[in-house]
Scaffold this motif. Structure first.
Motif, PDB file in Angstrom:
ATOM      1  N   THR A  83      40.839  41.416  33.300  1.00 28.79           N
ATOM      2  CA  THR A  83      40.227  42.531  32.589  1.00 28.79           C
ATOM      3  C   THR A  83      38.729  42.395  32.797  1.00 28.79           C
ATOM      4  N   THR A  84      37.951  43.310  32.234  1.00 25.56           N
ATOM      5  CA  THR A  84      36.504  43.224  32.449  1.00 25.56           C
ATOM      6  C   THR A  84      35.911  41.944  31.860  1.00 25.56           C
ATOM      7  N   ILE A  85      36.505  41.411  30.777  1.00 21.27           N
ATOM      8  CA  ILE A  85      36.001  40.167  30.192  1.00 21.27           C
ATOM      9  C   ILE A  85      36.008  39.053  31.234  1.00 21.27           C
ATOM     10  N   ASP A  86      37.039  39.004  32.071  1.00 23.90           N
ATOM     11  CA  ASP A  86      37.115  37.982  33.121  1.00 23.90           C
ATOM     12  C   ASP A  86      36.039  38.183  34.182  1.00 23.90           C
ATOM     13  N   LEU A  87      35.637  39.427  34.420  1.00 23.99           N
ATOM     14  CA  LEU A  87      34.686  39.712  35.490  1.00 23.99           C
ATOM     15  C   LEU A  87      33.275  39.228  35.182  1.00 23.99           C
ATOM     16  N   TYR A  88      32.959  39.055  33.900  1.00 21.63           N
ATOM     17  CA  TYR A  88      31.625  38.563  33.533  1.00 21.63           C
ATOM     18  C   TYR A  88      31.401  37.115  33.960  1.00 21.63           C
ATOM     19  N   LYS A  89      32.470  36.364  34.197  1.00 22.63           N
ATOM     20  CA  LYS A  89      32.340  34.939  34.506  1.00 22.63           C
ATOM     21  C   LYS A  89      31.538  34.692  35.779  1.00 22.63           C
ATOM     22  N   ASN A  90      31.509  35.669  36.676  1.00 23.42           N
ATOM     23  CA  ASN A  90      30.782  35.514  37.936  1.00 23.42           C
ATOM     24  C   ASN A  90      29.406  36.168  37.917  1.00 23.42           C
TER      25      ASN A  90
END
Length: 215
Positions: free
Chosen positions: A138-145
């Motif tokens: 989800t978008t929450i996972d995309l912030y990790k990078n």
């Protein structure tokens, strides 16, 4: 088994069997298909509200294989609602990112997220990479990078709404079927709004729970 067969199996009246089946249907354990019979309903995905649980983790706890499709992204001008919730000027350029969350290859939830143009382009790039790697996200996972942007909290509102024709087509449910419609504003560590997200969860697949203290 049919009502007659259940009546014979348990030595009870058909009226008792019919009432039991009605209760099970009401509680969501079984469902009926006109002309075909009665079937055991698959378990609903239970989503806790006291913390943010990743989509992948939520489904895997139920033995469901999660996956994500990026349906589209596009550049838009922020209307009053988007601009006010993201604290940006009206008509600013924003990126709209649309994701579809699936469980065992069946549509479960439709996400629409809005970002400032600069952040949005990074999120789209990360979404492309995640999709190529066949990872559920989800978008929450995309912030990790994205090192300079860290989500801290989200403010959410919940509504029960009938599915529009567009949502019903994407989620493969009848038009007008119930969906949980969740609107979220995600803030970074400096309490700045960085994402406006709407999510349409299938009402026949999800239920939400929360534990609260009694004062």
């Amino acid at each position: 088994p049919t009502e007659r067969e259940l009546s014979q199996m348990y030595n009870v009246s058909r009226m008792t069997v019919r009432q039991a089946l009605m209760d099970l249907t009401k509680d969501g354990f079984i469902y009926r298909v006109q002309g075909k019979g009665t079937f055991v309903a698959p378990p609903k995905v239970e989503q806790p509200l006291f913390s943010v649980t990743p989509f992948e983790e939520t489904l895997k706890t139920k033995g469901i294989l999660p996956s994500t499709q990026m349906l589209e992204w596009k550049l838009e001008s922020a209307d009053f609602e988007i601009a006010s919730k993201l604290a940006i000027p009206i008509s600013s350029s924003v990126i709209k990112l649309t994701l579809l969350g699936l469980g065992d290859k069946e549509p479960m939830v439709l996400y629409n997220s809005y970002f400032s143009e600069a952040l949005g382009r990074e999120m789209v790039s990360n979404a492309n990479l995640s999709q190529k790697s066949r990872k559920s996200f989800t978008t929450i996972d995309l912030y990790k990078n994205i090192a300079e942007v860290k989500p801290k909290m989200q403010n959410q509102s919940f509504e029960a709404l009938p599915a529009s024709s567009l949502i019903s087509d994407i989620l493969k449910i009848p038009c007008g079927a119930p969906v949980f419609f969740v609107t979220s504003i995600i803030y970074d560590i400096d309490d700045r709004p960085i994402e406006l997200k709407t999510a349409a969860y299938r009402g026949d697949k999800y239920k939400f729970n929360i534990t609260r203290m009694v004062k």
